[in-house]
Design a protein around this motif. Structure first.
Motif, PDB file in Angstrom:
ATOM      1  N   ALA A 125       0.804  -1.223   0.000  1.00 27.50           N
ATOM      2  CA  ALA A 125       0.000   0.000   0.000  1.00 27.50           C
ATOM      3  C   ALA A 125       0.840   1.278   0.000  1.00 27.50           C
ATOM      4  N   PHE A 126       2.062   1.199   0.512  1.00 31.85           N
ATOM      5  CA  PHE A 126       2.913   2.381   0.639  1.00 31.85           C
ATOM      6  C   PHE A 126       4.287   2.116   0.046  1.00 31.85           C
ATOM      7  N   GLU A 127       4.878   3.170  -0.501  1.00 30.14           N
ATOM      8  CA  GLU A 127       6.226   3.016  -1.055  1.00 30.14           C
ATOM      9  C   GLU A 127       7.244   2.765   0.047  1.00 30.14           C
ATOM     10  N   LEU A 128       7.045   3.411   1.181  1.00 32.88           N
ATOM     11  CA  LEU A 128       7.956   3.246   2.311  1.00 32.88           C
ATOM     12  C   LEU A 128       7.159   3.342   3.605  1.00 32.88           C
ATOM     13  N   ASN A 129       7.449   2.439   4.519  1.00 33.47           N
ATOM     14  CA  ASN A 129       6.819   2.451   5.836  1.00 33.47           C
ATOM     15  C   ASN A 129       7.890   2.752   6.882  1.00 33.47           C
ATOM     16  N   ILE A 130       7.733   3.863   7.567  1.00 35.70           N
ATOM     17  CA  ILE A 130       8.694   4.286   8.582  1.00 35.70           C
ATOM     18  C   ILE A 130       8.041   4.074   9.942  1.00 35.70           C
ATOM     19  N   VAL A 131       8.636   3.224  10.749  1.00 39.61           N
ATOM     20  CA  VAL A 131       8.083   2.898  12.060  1.00 39.61           C
ATOM     21  C   VAL A 131       8.884   3.644  13.124  1.00 39.61           C
ATOM     22  N   ASP A 132       8.177   4.458  13.898  1.00 41.67           N
ATOM     23  CA  ASP A 132       8.806   5.172  15.001  1.00 41.67           C
ATOM     24  C   ASP A 132       8.485   4.425  16.286  1.00 41.67           C
ATOM     25  N   ALA A 133       9.474   3.732  16.824  1.00 40.91           N
ATOM     26  CA  ALA A 133       9.278   2.950  18.048  1.00 40.91           C
ATOM     27  C   ALA A 133       9.490   3.834  19.271  1.00 40.91           C
ATOM     28  N   PRO A 134       8.697   3.641  20.313  1.00 35.35           N
ATOM     29  CA  PRO A 134       8.934   4.404  21.545  1.00 35.35           C
ATOM     30  C   PRO A 134      10.255   3.984  22.181  1.00 35.35           C
ATOM     31  N   PRO A 135      10.876   4.874  22.953  1.00 34.75           N
ATOM     32  CA  PRO A 135      12.166   4.537  23.562  1.00 34.75           C
ATOM     33  C   PRO A 135      12.046   3.347  24.506  1.00 34.75           C
ATOM     34  N   LEU A 136      13.097   2.551  24.528  1.00 39.59           N
ATOM     35  CA  LEU A 136      13.094   1.329  25.332  1.00 39.59           C
ATOM     36  C   LEU A 136      12.914   1.612  26.816  1.00 39.59           C
ATOM     37  N   GLU A 137      13.283   2.807  27.273  1.00 38.70           N
ATOM     38  CA  GLU A 137      13.194   3.094  28.702  1.00 38.70           C
ATOM     39  C   GLU A 137      11.761   3.036  29.222  1.00 38.70           C
ATOM     40  N   TYR A 138      10.762   3.208  28.337  1.00 36.51           N
ATOM     41  CA  TYR A 138       9.400   3.066  28.847  1.00 36.51           C
ATOM     42  C   TYR A 138       8.510   2.135  28.039  1.00 36.51           C
ATOM     43  N   SER A 139       9.032   1.509  26.981  1.00 38.32           N
ATOM     44  CA  SER A 139       8.223   0.538  26.240  1.00 38.32           C
ATOM     45  C   SER A 139       9.119  -0.382  25.419  1.00 38.32           C
ATOM     46  N   ALA A 140       8.765  -1.674  25.424  1.00 39.46           N
ATOM     47  CA  ALA A 140       9.484  -2.658  24.614  1.00 39.46           C
ATOM     48  C   ALA A 140       8.742  -2.952  23.319  1.00 39.46           C
ATOM     49  N   ALA A 141       7.844  -2.057  22.912  1.00 40.12           N
ATOM     50  CA  ALA A 141       7.035  -2.277  21.710  1.00 40.12           C
ATOM     51  C   ALA A 141       7.899  -2.512  20.472  1.00 40.12           C
ATOM     52  N   GLY A 142       8.951  -1.725  20.326  1.00 40.37           N
ATOM     53  CA  GLY A 142       9.821  -1.883  19.156  1.00 40.37           C
ATOM     54  C   GLY A 142      10.484  -3.244  19.118  1.00 40.37           C
ATOM     55  N   LEU A 143      10.954  -3.713  20.270  1.00 39.81           N
ATOM     56  CA  LEU A 143      11.607  -5.023  20.338  1.00 39.81           C
ATOM     57  C   LEU A 143      10.632  -6.141  19.990  1.00 39.81           C
ATOM     58  N   ALA A 144       9.354  -5.955  20.300  1.00 42.60           N
ATOM     59  CA  ALA A 144       8.364  -7.001  20.066  1.00 42.60           C
ATOM     60  C   ALA A 144       8.184  -7.316  18.584  1.00 42.60           C
ATOM     61  N   ILE A 145       8.434  -6.327  17.715  1.00 44.47           N
ATOM     62  CA  ILE A 145       8.213  -6.544  16.275  1.00 44.47           C
ATOM     63  C   ILE A 145       9.469  -6.341  15.439  1.00 44.47           C
ATOM     64  N   VAL A 146      10.600  -6.175  16.100  1.00 38.28           N
ATOM     65  CA  VAL A 146      11.827  -5.813  15.374  1.00 38.28           C
ATOM     66  C   VAL A 146      12.225  -6.859  14.329  1.00 38.28           C
ATOM     67  N   SER A 147      11.875  -8.115  14.567  1.00 38.71           N
ATOM     68  CA  SER A 147      12.240  -9.161  13.604  1.00 38.71           C
ATOM     69  C   SER A 147      11.466  -9.037  12.297  1.00 38.71           C
ATOM     70  N   ASP A 148      10.347  -8.317  12.303  1.00 39.50           N
ATOM     71  CA  ASP A 148       9.552  -8.122  11.089  1.00 39.50           C
ATOM     72  C   ASP A 148      10.034  -6.934  10.262  1.00 39.50           C
ATOM     73  N   MET A 149      10.928  -6.141  10.797  1.00 31.73           N
ATOM     74  CA  MET A 149      11.384  -4.943  10.106  1.00 31.73           C
ATOM     75  C   MET A 149      12.485  -5.275   9.097  1.00 31.73           C
ATOM     76  N   ASP A 150      12.446  -4.626   7.938  1.00 29.10           N
ATOM     77  CA  ASP A 150      13.509  -4.813   6.950  1.00 29.10           C
ATOM     78  C   ASP A 150      14.824  -4.227   7.441  1.00 29.10           C
ATOM     79  N   ALA A 151      14.725  -3.121   8.174  1.00 33.58           N
ATOM     80  CA  ALA A 151      15.932  -2.436   8.633  1.00 33.58           C
ATOM     81  C   ALA A 151      15.633  -1.659   9.903  1.00 33.58           C
ATOM     82  N   VAL A 152      16.653  -1.540  10.757  1.00 38.90           N
ATOM     83  CA  VAL A 152      16.528  -0.814  12.021  1.00 38.90           C
ATOM     84  C   VAL A 152      17.647   0.215  12.100  1.00 38.90           C
ATOM     85  N   ILE A 153      17.289   1.429  12.516  1.00 39.83           N
ATOM     86  CA  ILE A 153      18.275   2.489  12.718  1.00 39.83           C
ATOM     87  C   ILE A 153      18.225   2.918  14.180  1.00 39.83           C
ATOM     88  N   LEU A 154      19.371   2.852  14.856  1.00 43.58           N
ATOM     89  CA  LEU A 154      19.454   3.289  16.246  1.00 43.58           C
ATOM     90  C   LEU A 154      19.688   4.788  16.299  1.00 43.58           C
TER      91      LEU A 154
END
Length: 199
Positions: A125-154
């Motif tokens: 549906a989209f040319e590019l999907n940019i996922v903004d994960a909340p910081p790890l200090e208050y949520s592990a949401a990003g870690l929960a789906i990180v394996s589904d991401m094509d790329a991760v930028i710290l």
């Protein structure tokens, strides 16, 4: 996915700036998906609620979503599936997500997890999907789906204690995340160079 260890690292600003730039250069729409489902920071940062944007558009993609309400109520399954919506930001090619928090009951919480079928549908549906994960200090949401991401930028504060960033990097690797780069914020020849080099 853009992700940081601490809220002070400025990850949401960088993800938003990247999304705006990508939308200007893209031939098709670009989605900025905010994983901070409670605050919807990106939606508000871009002016959501102040302007008459096109939307909301259903982002359930007609597949099983990567989120789930706990406790789950079978009679509310359709509402649960359509919690995540998107809005077109002005006349641009940029769309931003918003979770319809008003549809979540007071006693419920939102749980997310990997679901590659959802993300594959989103890519169509989209040319590019940019996922903004909340910081790890208050949520592990990003870690929960990180394996589904094509790329991760710290995103790292170059002058902060590097241990939290190193822990984040290690957690991403353990969960099968593909780190392709590191953005150092206000780099003043700090000790965090070793984080960037090791990523």
């Amino acid at each position: 996915m853009f992700i940081s260890a601490n809220a002070s690292d400025g990850c949401d600003d960088i993800a938003c700036a990247f999304a705006k730039l990508a939308a200007k250069r893209a031939a098709k729409p670009v989605l900025l998906l905010d994983l901070d489902f409670v605050n919807n920071n990106q939606y508000h940062k871009l002016g959501g609620g102040k302007f008459k944007w096109q939307g909301p558009f259903d982002l359930s993609m007609s597949v099983k979503p990567f989120w789930r309400l706990i406790p789950h109520r079978r009679e509310n399954a359709d509402t649960e599936k359509k919690l995540l919506v998107g809005y077109r930001v002005g006349n641009s090619k940029l769309f931003v997500s918003r979770l319809r928090q008003e549809k979540v009951e007071e006693a419920q919480s939102i749980q997310i997890g990997p679901n590659i079928n959802y993300w594959n549908s989103l890519k169509g549906a989209f040319e590019l999907n940019i996922v903004d994960a909340p910081p790890l200090e208050y949520s592990a949401a990003g870690l929960a789906i990180v394996s589904d991401m094509d790329a991760v930028i710290l995103v790292i504060d170059a002058d902060a204690d590097p241990e939290s960033a190193i822990e984040l990097r290690d957690n991403i690797h353990k969960r099968g995340g593909n780190i392709i780069g590191v953005i150092m914020v206000e780099n003043n020849q700090s000790q965090n160079k070793r984080v960037a080099g090791a990523a």
